[in-house]
Scaffold this active site. Structure first.
Site, mmCIF file in Angstrom:
data_model
loop_
_atom_site.group_PDB
_atom_site.id
_atom_site.type_symbol
_atom_site.label_atom_id
_atom_site.label_comp_id
_atom_site.label_asym_id
_atom_site.label_seq_id
_atom_site.Cartn_x
_atom_site.Cartn_y
_atom_site.Cartn_z
ATOM 1 N N LYS A 111 7.874 -4.239 -2.741
ATOM 2 C CA LYS A 111 9.112 -4.426 -3.517
ATOM 3 C C LYS A 111 8.879 -4.060 -4.977
ATOM 4 C CE LYS A 111 11.717 -6.791 -0.287
ATOM 5 N NZ LYS A 111 11.970 -7.930 0.519
ATOM 6 N N LYS A 193 9.168 0.357 9.627
ATOM 7 C CA LYS A 193 9.748 -0.626 10.549
ATOM 8 C C LYS A 193 11.276 -0.613 10.417
ATOM 9 C CE LYS A 193 10.379 -4.820 7.960
ATOM 10 N NZ LYS A 193 10.844 -6.145 8.177
ATOM 11 N N LYS A 196 16.556 -4.187 7.535
ATOM 12 C CA LYS A 196 17.950 -4.260 7.071
ATOM 13 C C LYS A 196 18.109 -3.940 5.592
ATOM 14 C CE LYS A 196 18.042 -9.115 8.330
ATOM 15 N NZ LYS A 196 17.184 -10.001 7.542
#
Ligand code: AQP
Length: 329
Positions: A111, A193, A196
């Site tokens: 992140k 992966k 969302k």
């Protein structure tokens, strides 16, 4: 009875990876354990969210838990922010966790790499909140996807350190990571992966709420490889991912699946996968729509009450260990 705890964030849309890696196992395990399934809305706000959406997504996720088969008469379903002990224990554990440990977390590092200056302290502290979630319920087993493995290891380290320094307080939990399905990959990029929060790869993500047309389109456009043989083979991640999804949705064995697609092309596999997936999603989507709003509120209220009672006991124990109770008298 031993306990399980797990949760998902009410952000974005729940996808097939969430279901196959986690929710499916919650349903399978819920009768063998005393089960706690949380909607982790405090984790969701570690990234900026529209407050109206947080509330709506929280209820939507609760509906999804019920629609995939979580039975509120057997399991405790609740919203994280309804039990203040989660935030309070996080603070206590913050004083036990080490900055260097949190800096090593790959999700945090990813992140930071993507958003640099815009990463909240909450993102950094995310794994400690997760440790508090789990440890509050004296959890034995935590069914999660593979991406949470590192956070689980940190949870164990924190529990062991706390028990050593302040007396036996927490059960040290074990992860339950399924052998198959723990890391469902994006249909658009099999190196990533299914996720969302990855805006670029919406096309690679089958959502539980997708309509038939979206499911067909996404499988049709799924990345494959230049080979032709339909075989389970980890060195061919795109096709292996599609076959893994098919295997988990149909319960057919890999040998049966390979036999079924012998001599057929990728188009046939994609079409069959779309058909199976649409059939799988249909009853879930119907159940989501049929859950009564008042009933849902009642389930979440009762869940919060049950969770609170247990969480408070553990929190008091931890506070006592740290010398935070009993100072007034
Ligand atoms: N691709 C995946 N394959 C298998 N399991 C997965 N999980 C997530 N992605 C996959 C598991 O789903 C559970 C709930 O996830 P979460 O809501 O905590 O979100 P997450 O782990 O951060 O992954 P998401 O859903 O894709 O969101 P972002 O955008 O944050 O990456 C967890 O048990 C997780 O392991």
């Amino acid at each position: 009875m031993k306990r399980i705890f797990s949760g998902a964030q009410p952000t974005g849309n729940v996808h097939l990876g969430n279901y196959l890696g986690a929710l499916r196992n919650w349903v399978a395990l819920q009768r063998d354990y005393e089960s706690f399934f949380c909607i982790v809305n405090l984790h969701a706000i570690t990234a900026p969210q529209d407050p109206k959406m947080v509330a709506a997504k929280t209820r939507e996720l609760a509906r999804i838990y019920l629609a995939v088969g979580i039975d509120p008469n057997v399991s405790t379903v609740f919203v994280q922010s309804d039990v203040p002990a989660h935030a309070e224990l996080t603070w206590l554990l913050n004083c036990v966790a080490r900055v260097s440990e949190l800096e090593r977390m790959t999700q945090y590092k990813d992140k930071v790499r993507k958003h640099e200056e815009n990463v909240s302290v909450g993102v950094f502290d995310y794994p400690v909140l997760m440790a508090a979630d789990i440890l509050l319920y004296q959890t034995d087993l935590v069914p999660v996807g593979e991406d949470q493995k590192q956070h689980l290891e940190l949870t164990r380290d924190i529990a062991i350190r706390f028990n050593r320094d302040y007396g036996q307080t927490f059960v040290v939990p074990d992860p339950f990571i399924p052998k198959v399905g723990a890391r469902i990959m994006s249909l658009a990029d099999p190196a990533k992966k299914m996720s969302k929060s990855d805006e670029e790869s919406e096309a690679g993500c089958i959502m539980l709420l997708d309509n038939d047309e979206a499911v067909r389109r996404k499988f049709k456009r799924a990345v494959t490889d230049s080979g032709t043989e339909i075989k389970f083979d980890e060195s061919r991640p795109a096709i292996n991912n599609l076959l893994t999804i098919y295997h988990l949705l149909t319960n057919k064995t890999p040998a049966e699946i390979e036999e079924q697609f012998k001599g057929k092309g990728y188009a046939a596999l994609k079409q069959e996968l779309a058909d199976v997936c649409i059939e799988f999603l249909k009853p879930i989507q119907e159940r989501i729509r049929s859950i009564d709003d008042d009933k849902l509120s009642q389930i979440l209220e009762q869940g919060a009450e049950r969770a609170e009672a247990i969480a408070q006991l553990t929190l008091n124990h931890a506070k006592k260990g740290l010398g935070l109770i009993g100072a007034r008298s």
